[in-house]
Every structure is written in structure tokens, then in C-alpha cells.
Design a protein around this motif. Structure first.
Motif, PDB file in Angstrom:
ATOM      1  N   LEU A  99      38.501  34.611  32.615  1.00 19.94           N
ATOM      2  CA  LEU A  99      37.952  33.530  33.421  1.00 19.94           C
ATOM      3  C   LEU A  99      36.782  34.060  34.253  1.00 19.94           C
ATOM      4  N   THR A 100      35.649  33.391  34.157  1.00 20.22           N
ATOM      5  CA  THR A 100      34.535  33.677  35.059  1.00 20.22           C
ATOM      6  C   THR A 100      34.667  32.725  36.238  1.00 20.22           C
ATOM      7  N   ILE A 101      34.847  33.289  37.424  1.00 20.55           N
ATOM      8  CA  ILE A 101      35.204  32.496  38.601  1.00 20.55           C
ATOM      9  C   ILE A 101      34.232  32.782  39.743  1.00 20.55           C
ATOM     10  N   GLU A 102      33.815  31.729  40.415  1.00 21.92           N
ATOM     11  CA  GLU A 102      33.027  31.868  41.637  1.00 21.92           C
ATOM     12  C   GLU A 102      33.990  31.849  42.823  1.00 21.92           C
ATOM     13  N   LEU A 103      34.005  32.932  43.591  1.00 20.06           N
ATOM     14  CA  LEU A 103      34.923  33.085  44.709  1.00 20.06           C
ATOM     15  C   LEU A 103      34.176  32.997  46.036  1.00 20.06           C
ATOM     16  N   LYS A 104      34.781  32.324  46.996  1.00 15.77           N
ATOM     17  CA  LYS A 104      34.274  32.329  48.368  1.00 15.77           C
ATOM     18  C   LYS A 104      34.962  33.475  49.102  1.00 15.77           C
ATOM     19  N   THR A 105      34.253  34.549  49.307  1.00 15.72           N
ATOM     20  CA  THR A 105      34.829  35.756  49.883  1.00 15.72           C
ATOM     21  C   THR A 105      34.254  36.028  51.273  1.00 15.72           C
ATOM     22  N   VAL A 106      34.846  36.980  51.944  1.00 11.35           N
ATOM     23  CA  VAL A 106      34.342  37.469  53.218  1.00 11.35           C
ATOM     24  C   VAL A 106      33.785  38.867  53.002  1.00 11.35           C
ATOM     25  N   TYR A 107      32.511  39.056  53.334  1.00  9.01           N
ATOM     26  CA  TYR A 107      31.864  40.348  53.143  1.00  9.01           C
ATOM     27  C   TYR A 107      31.821  41.097  54.463  1.00  9.01           C
ATOM     28  N   SER A 108      32.250  42.342  54.436  1.00 10.39           N
ATOM     29  CA  SER A 108      32.222  43.198  55.616  1.00 10.39           C
ATOM     30  C   SER A 108      31.162  44.274  55.437  1.00 10.39           C
ATOM     31  N   ARG A 109      30.179  44.269  56.343  1.00  7.04           N
ATOM     32  CA  ARG A 109      29.133  45.287  56.253  1.00  7.04           C
ATOM     33  C   ARG A 109      29.662  46.676  56.561  1.00  7.04           C
ATOM     34  N   SER A 110      30.630  46.732  57.459  1.00 11.16           N
ATOM     35  CA  SER A 110      31.131  48.049  57.867  1.00 11.16           C
ATOM     36  C   SER A 110      31.806  48.787  56.710  1.00 11.16           C
ATOM     37  N   THR A 111      32.494  48.032  55.823  1.00 11.64           N
ATOM     38  CA  THR A 111      33.175  48.665  54.690  1.00 11.64           C
ATOM     39  C   THR A 111      32.455  48.416  53.368  1.00 11.64           C
ATOM     40  N   ASP A 112      31.430  47.534  53.399  1.00 12.24           N
ATOM     41  CA  ASP A 112      30.685  47.163  52.196  1.00 12.24           C
ATOM     42  C   ASP A 112      31.640  46.658  51.118  1.00 12.24           C
ATOM     43  N   GLN A 113      32.570  45.797  51.525  1.00  4.38           N
ATOM     44  CA  GLN A 113      33.551  45.262  50.593  1.00  4.38           C
ATOM     45  C   GLN A 113      33.685  43.751  50.767  1.00  4.38           C
ATOM     46  N   TYR A 114      34.104  43.110  49.663  1.00  7.69           N
ATOM     47  CA  TYR A 114      34.409  41.691  49.679  1.00  7.69           C
ATOM     48  C   TYR A 114      35.927  41.530  49.696  1.00  7.69           C
ATOM     49  N   THR A 115      36.396  40.573  50.479  1.00  3.45           N
ATOM     50  CA  THR A 115      37.823  40.288  50.506  1.00  3.45           C
ATOM     51  C   THR A 115      38.048  38.822  50.197  1.00  3.45           C
ATOM     52  N   TYR A 116      39.179  38.552  49.550  1.00  6.26           N
ATOM     53  CA  TYR A 116      39.565  37.180  49.241  1.00  6.26           C
ATOM     54  C   TYR A 116      41.018  37.007  49.647  1.00  6.26           C
ATOM     55  N   LYS A 117      41.259  36.094  50.548  1.00  2.00           N
ATOM     56  CA  LYS A 117      42.590  35.875  51.118  1.00  2.00           C
ATOM     57  C   LYS A 117      43.159  37.171  51.691  1.00  2.00           C
ATOM     58  N   GLY A 118      42.258  37.927  52.316  1.00  2.12           N
ATOM     59  CA  GLY A 118      42.673  39.146  53.006  1.00  2.12           C
ATOM     60  C   GLY A 118      42.791  40.381  52.142  1.00  2.12           C
ATOM     61  N   LEU A 119      42.591  40.251  50.822  1.00  2.00           N
ATOM     62  CA  LEU A 119      42.709  41.391  49.916  1.00  2.00           C
ATOM     63  C   LEU A 119      41.339  41.760  49.355  1.00  2.00           C
ATOM     64  N   ALA A 120      41.089  43.064  49.204  1.00  2.00           N
ATOM     65  CA  ALA A 120      39.801  43.532  48.694  1.00  2.00           C
ATOM     66  C   ALA A 120      39.608  43.086  47.248  1.00  2.00           C
ATOM     67  N   VAL A 121      38.388  42.647  46.940  1.00  2.00           N
ATOM     68  CA  VAL A 121      38.034  42.271  45.571  1.00  2.00           C
ATOM     69  C   VAL A 121      37.314  43.454  44.945  1.00  2.00           C
ATOM     70  N   LEU A 122      38.008  44.164  44.061  1.00  2.00           N
ATOM     71  CA  LEU A 122      37.485  45.372  43.438  1.00  2.00           C
ATOM     72  C   LEU A 122      37.739  45.306  41.941  1.00  2.00           C
ATOM     73  N   ILE A 123      36.907  45.970  41.157  1.00  2.00           N
ATOM     74  CA  ILE A 123      37.158  46.065  39.721  1.00  2.00           C
ATOM     75  C   ILE A 123      38.457  46.842  39.500  1.00  2.00           C
ATOM     76  N   GLY A 124      39.373  46.231  38.803  1.00  2.00           N
ATOM     77  CA  GLY A 124      40.669  46.850  38.575  1.00  2.00           C
ATOM     78  C   GLY A 124      41.746  46.371  39.533  1.00  2.00           C
ATOM     79  N   SER A 125      41.370  45.574  40.526  1.00  2.00           N
ATOM     80  CA  SER A 125      42.353  45.099  41.492  1.00  2.00           C
ATOM     81  C   SER A 125      42.977  43.785  41.032  1.00  2.00           C
ATOM     82  N   PRO A 126      44.245  43.541  41.368  1.00  4.79           N
ATOM     83  CA  PRO A 126      44.882  42.266  41.003  1.00  4.79           C
ATOM     84  C   PRO A 126      44.399  41.147  41.907  1.00  4.79           C
ATOM     85  N   ILE A 127      44.504  39.927  41.415  1.00  2.00           N
ATOM     86  CA  ILE A 127      44.118  38.764  42.207  1.00  2.00           C
ATOM     87  C   ILE A 127      45.025  37.609  41.825  1.00  2.00           C
TER      88      ILE A 127
END
Length: 277
Positions: A99-127
Motif C-alpha cells: 500500500l502506498t499511503i500518505e500519512l499525516k505525521t509529526v516531524y521533530s527537528r531535534s531527532t530528524d524523525q517522523y512519528t505517527y500516533k507517537g511511534l517513529a516511522v522508519l524503514i523496517g518499522s511496524p505500523i
């Protein structure tokens, strides 16, 4: 500690209000400038064991997904939306769905990471997603903007169709009608029309059979009832760290079986040789 309490006691109401406003401003600045809502596009791989629903048969799970499926928050705002769906036959009754999905995430500059529902969105991570009436638990395989370490490469593989039979234990040939169902030039496509596997050549022989004579000698004879089928395949694979994969996660290794599924036949030849580009 006592000196600190004495200093606090000397603060006027105005001083306390001013301090609270400064603290609030710092928190607001950090939340506004260090964290912000942003949309990213990800690819999520969904397997049959990761999908639950209420009214449909599990064998048809891949047909539940379609463009436009959404996950909304409690206020009815869209947090995730399916942009495209593609699938591959892994087994005759099992598909891998991407599935190609457009997610509304929260981006943190301090960690340079995107989170979705409080969990980091990373390649290899579950969602986990709730797309309309379908609960999806998948694996993030790609994030737009993140360099994909994989390369698409075409390799040539030689393979043999093997079928161990309790009746013909001395041979690994297949039945004649299975051999007849394969043809040179046959192509295996994904649901987007991309060629995944192409049959370049086929060699069909009477299956070789080992027999043992009464005096203990082992002889090689042929069994006309079964066929040895040798295939030469062109595989459009993914390359990563000198390893090759089919459908993202099926390793292309000597001795490994690969799926060849068409509308009329489903076979799993065993790779006997790999010719790299």
C-alpha cells in the motif's frame, strides 16, 4: 533549598505571571519550531496474517484494499489515505500487498524523525492502521525522500521443477501436464503490468530414475511417466549488498524455490544456477 524558597516568596504576583508566560512561550516555541505536522508518503507491506476484518473471506483479503481508503481521528480529520495498491502472488492462495499511503505525521527537528500516533516511522518499522473497516498491521518498506539502497537488476537463473513423489521415490520429475503448461516466452507480471519473470528457455526430458539391481548395483534409467523440466529465467530482481531478492524479500539463492504463478498454473522451481549481469 531554603534560600531558593525565600527568593520565591519575594516574587510578586506579576513576577509569577511573567515567569509562567516565559515558560509557556518557550514550550510553544519548541513545539512550533522543533515539531510540526507534515505529510509523507510511505509504502507499507501487508501480509495475510496481519489483516483482520469482519465480513469477508480471508482468501480474498487483497481485494479489500483500494485507492482512497482512509484512517480518521476522533474529529473526522484524515490521518492516512491509500494512494495506490499493488500485490504479488507469493503462493496460489497468498498475496503480498503493498500500500502506498500518505500519512499525516509529526516531524521533530531535534531527532530528524517522523512519528505517527507517537511511534517513529522508519524503514523496517511496524505500523498499525485502521483503513475504513480493515485493520492493517504492516511493515514500512519505503519512505519518499529516503534513499532506497536497493537497485533494480535483471539476472539470469537456471532452475529445475522438482516434485518429490512417494510413488516414484527414486525420481524428482513432474507430471506431463505440468510440463506442457509452461512455454518459452511466458511472462509473469505484477498487478501494475511490470514483468517480474520471463521464461527464456525450457528443456523437457523423461525423468531420470535410480534403480537398484538384485546384486546391489545402482543404475540410472528413465521414467516416461514423469518429466525433468529445466528452465532458464530472466528475473527482474532487487539488489542490495550483493544479494538479490524477488518481491522485496524472497532471496534468490541456489537451492531456493521461487513462485511462478499464472492464471493457469502455479509451480515453484528450484534455482540451480545464477548468472549475474
Amino acid at each position: 533549598m531554603r534560600k531558593g524558597l525565600d527568593i520565591i516568596k519575594k516574587f510578586t504576583t506579576f513576577d509569577k505571571i511573567l515567569i509562567l508566560l516565559v515558560i509557556f512561550g518557550v514550550v510553544l516555541f519548541g513545539y512550533t519550531f522543533l515539531r510540526k505536522s507534515t505529510y509523507i508518503t510511505v509504502t507499507v507491506k501487508v501480509g495475510e496474517d496481519n489483516v483482520l476484518w469482519t465480513h469477508w473471506s480471508r482468501s480474498w483479503f487483497s481485494q479489500l484494499f483500494q485507492n482512497g481508503m482512509q484512517e480518521k481521528d476522533g474529529l473526522g480529520r484524515v490521518n492516512a489515505q491509500v494512494k495506490s495498491v499493488r500485490s504479488y502472488d507469493i503462493w496460489p492462495s497468498q498475496k503480498a500487498v503493498y500500500l502506498t499511503i500518505e500519512l499525516k505525521t509529526v516531524y521533530s527537528r531535534s531527532t530528524d524523525q517522523y512519528t505517527y500516533k507517537g511511534l517513529a516511522v522508519l524503514i523496517g518499522s511496524p505500523i498499525k492502521l485502521y483503513l475504513d473497516r480493515v485493520f492493517v498491521e504492516g511493515l514500512v518498506t519505503h519512505i519518499d525522500g529516503v534513499k532506497d539502497p536497493r537497485e533494480k537488476k535483471a539476472i539470469i537463473a537456471e532452475a529445475q521443477l522438482r516434485e518429490e513423489s512417494p510413488t516414484f521415490s527414486e525420481t524428482s520429475g513432474i507430471k506431463q501436464y505440468l510440463a506442457d503448461a509452461l512455454s518459452i516466452g511466458q511472462k509473469i507480471y505484477d498487478d501494475q503490468g511490470n514483468i517480474i519473470i520471463e521464461v527464456l528457455d525450457i528443456k523437457v526430458e523423461d525423468a531420470k530414475r535410480l534403480t537398484t539391481t538384485s546384486d546391489g548395483r545402482t543404475l540410472v534409467s528413465v521414467n516416461p511417466l514423469r518429466k525433468d523440466v529445466y528452465l532458464k529465467l530472466k528475473i527482474n530482481a532487487f539488489s542490495m549488498q550483493n544479494r538479490y531478492y524477488l518481491f522485496d524479500d524472497i532471496p534468490l539463492l541456489i537451492g531456493q524455490t521461487i513462485p511462478i504463478n499464472t492464471p493457469m498454473i502455479s509451480v515453484y522451481p528450484e534455482i540451480t544456477k545464477i548468472i549475474l549481469p
